[in-house]
Structure formats: C-alpha cells, structure tokens
Write a protein that holds these residues in place. Structure first.
Motif, PDB file in Angstrom:
ATOM      1  N   THR A  65      -3.770   1.913  -3.869  1.00  0.00           N
ATOM      2  CA  THR A  65      -2.340   2.158  -4.023  1.00  0.00           C
ATOM      3  C   THR A  65      -2.059   2.941  -5.300  1.00  0.00           C
ATOM      4  OG1 THR A  65      -1.849   0.101  -2.842  1.00  0.00           O
ATOM      5  CG2 THR A  65      -0.075   1.054  -4.159  1.00  0.00           C
ATOM      6  N   GLY A 114      -7.219  -2.877  -2.766  1.00  0.00           N
ATOM      7  CA  GLY A 114      -5.937  -2.377  -2.294  1.00  0.00           C
ATOM      8  C   GLY A 114      -5.061  -1.881  -3.430  1.00  0.00           C
ATOM      9  N   TYR A 141     -10.318  -4.722   2.927  1.00  0.00           N
ATOM     10  CA  TYR A 141      -9.999  -4.486   1.525  1.00  0.00           C
ATOM     11  C   TYR A 141      -9.607  -5.777   0.809  1.00  0.00           C
ATOM     12  CZ  TYR A 141      -9.737   0.277   3.254  1.00  0.00           C
ATOM     13  OH  TYR A 141     -10.036   1.480   3.853  1.00  0.00           O
ATOM     14  N   GLY A 181       0.816  -1.207   0.000  1.00  0.00           N
ATOM     15  CA  GLY A 181       0.000   0.000   0.000  1.00  0.00           C
ATOM     16  C   GLY A 181       0.850   1.258   0.000  1.00  0.00           C
ATOM     17  N   TYR A 206      -3.707  -5.456   2.543  1.00  0.00           N
ATOM     18  CA  TYR A 206      -3.569  -4.003   2.416  1.00  0.00           C
ATOM     19  C   TYR A 206      -3.143  -3.397   3.757  1.00  0.00           C
ATOM     20  CZ  TYR A 206      -4.636   0.779   0.957  1.00  0.00           C
ATOM     21  OH  TYR A 206      -4.546   2.111   0.648  1.00  0.00           O
TER      22      TYR A 206
END
Length: 322
Positions: free
Chosen positions: A306, A302, A297, A180, A219
């Motif tokens: 990101t 995720g 998530y 992440g 995540y």
C-alpha cells in the motif's frame, strides 16, 4: 451446490459488479479483467479507474436500467453496492433500508428468473456484534449493534429466502477489514488509509477508546481472489468468512504504520463509540477447506504494498501538476 450447478458456475466468464466505483469494486474490476472476464461495471457515476475494456452501465440500484438486467443474464453478479458505513446514529436508518435492503430485494424480485449467480458482499464485523471469541466462525450468533450491520444481515436473509422460494443461486461473503490500493480515507473507507494520511502528514491520530479493540485486516488482492473463487466455486446458499484470521489492535496498527513511514504518531484518545466491538477476528477455515483459499499477504506485506502504491500515485500527481 449440485454437480450440475457447480459445473455451470465454473463455465461463467461474464461478470457484473454492482457498486463498481467503490474501493472493493475498483480492485475487483481490475482483477476480473485481468482474468479475461467480460466485465460490466454498474454504479451511479463512472470511474476512471475501471479497466478500459469495461462495459459501463450507470444508474440507481433502486431503479435498475434494462441494460443491467440484460447484462446479468448468464453472469456472476458481485453485489458490492452500499450507501452507508457503520455509525452510532439511527437517524438515517430508514434511508439506509430503502437504498440498500429494499433496492436489493426489488432487484432480486426483478431477476429471480434469470440465469445468474450472486455473490453478496456482507460484513464480517458488524453482523456478528460483540464477541469474546478468539476467532468467529460462520455459525456464530449474529446480533448487530449498528443499523449498517442490521441491514447487511437482513439482506443476507433475503438472499436465503429467494434461494428457498425461487432457487436463486447466491453465495454470501462476510469480509473483515480490507485495505490496500484505491482505498480513500477522504471517503471514510478504512482505518489503514486514514492512518497513512494522518501519520504521514504529522496530524494527530484520533483513537476511539483505549486503542485495544482488535480487528482482522486483510489485503485487497486476497479479497478479490476470494470473491472470484466464491463466484466460480462457492456452494450455493453458503456463507463464507473472508479475512486474515489474525487480530491486530488499533494501537498495534498505528505502531506498524508509524514505524514503516518512519514518522512518530501523535495519539489523541477520545470516548469509545457504542458501535465498536471489542474484538473481531474471523475464522477462515471454511473457505480454506472448501475452496483452498488462504491469504497470501501478511499485514506487514500489505502495508508495504500500500505504501509503494501511494508513492507511485504521489509521483504521478507531481508529474501531472508539473
């Protein structure tokens, strides 16, 4: 944990992060600050990513400054400090033992009389070693195949020893493969970050082995939430897996990120590494049963979050340079 111990843990509103400048440390610092904790960040070097209200203590884990020992009194201490990452080599094993294991044992000895609660960030992958299990429980055998995993496991054992001999309050978090925001491929911090960089730039993606090795990607916001819960409510002396509970192969992960970026990935296959386990997916039912935690998530969500974070960072850099 006794009812008295649980009540005391729930009362704590002060936190110390050892290794606060790393990927998990930065995210945990921001999560703790958002929850109103009095926060102490300890690392060798300061980070501009720490919350503004952080109390900063700089130093070496092997020679902890007096300010750190004072800050630990009455705190939840999140031990994230680590000097290495998994490799096939053992040429730096002695240095790794000294920097991580010996330093931690020294700090445990120096603070065994303090009123603090430890949450040690172990490894949800390397401590277990090779396994064909669909999901790995906390009771699974631990046969590490790297120095990194061996040191993590030995550190766990010392936390248990200090609990037995001195009543040190500690919880172990075996974390799978977090990813992440603030994860840096340049620092070798994770496959997801590396794939984003390689695929987005059109560079070849090097795959060790046949790409069928399966991992458990979780995540970072789910990880920080789990760590805080363990600090507040985890049972003393217990080990908890922290992961997604879902397995994804390297090839599948490449495909997902490539599709999301809209950029084809060029795969270059190389010899498999001896330290890479074929499958590692964590059974997370224990932390769910005891603390009500589960990942919020999915892998796809995720990756999307990101990606958007990376876009914002790129825009900020362009704005600054402009």
């Amino acid at each position: 944990m006794t009812q008295v111990g649980l009540h005391r843990a729930n009362e704590r509103n002060k936190a110390v992060i050892l290794g606060a400048s790393g990927f998990i440390g930065v995210n945990l610092a921001r999560a703790l600050a958002a929850r109103g904790f009095a926060l102490f960040c300890f690392a060798r070097h300061t980070s501009e990513l720490w919350p503004a209200e952080s109390n900063i203590i700089l130093g070496d884990l092997a020679h902890p400054p007096r300010q750190l020992l004072a800050a630990m009194e009455g705190s939840i201490v999140f031990h994230l400090a680590n000097s290495s990452r998994p490799t096939e080599s053992t040429d730096k094993a002695a240095a790794e033992i000294e920097a991580d294991l010996i330093a931690t044992v020294g700090l445990l000895e120096a603070t065994k009389g303090l009123d603090c609660r430890w949450v040690f960030s172990s490894s949800g992958g390397t401590v277990y070693g090779q396994s064909d299990a669909v999901q790995i429980t906390e009771e699974h055998s631990t046969i590490p195949i790297s120095s990194y995993g061996t040191v993590k496991l030995a550190t766990e054992r010392y936390f248990n020893l200090f609990k037995t001999l001195h009543g040190v309050d500690s919880v172990i978090a075996r974390i799978s493969n977090p990813f992440g925001p603030y994860q840096s491929a340049a620092k070798g911090q994770g496959l997801v970050a590396a794939l984003f960089d390689r695929i987005a730039s059109g560079s070849p993606v090097e795959v060790w082995g046949d790409g069928k090795n399966v991992r458990d990607y979780v995540y970072i916001d789910d990880v920080t939430r789990a760590l805080i819960l363990l600090g507040l409510r985890g049972s003393a002396g217990e080990i908890y897996n922290v992961g997604s509970g879902v397995g994804t192969s390297v090839t599948e992960l490449v495909t997902k990120i490539s599709a999301f970026l809209g950029v084809p990935a060029e795969l270059v296959y190389t010899h498999a590494r001896g330290i890479d386990v074929h499958r590692n997916v964590l059974d997370i039912r224990k932390i769910g049963r005891e603390l009500g935690w589960r990942p919020v998530y999915t892998l796809e969500e995720g990756i999307r979050l990101t990606y958007h974070w990376r876009q914002r960072q790129s825009q900020l850099r362009d704005s600054y340079e402009g």
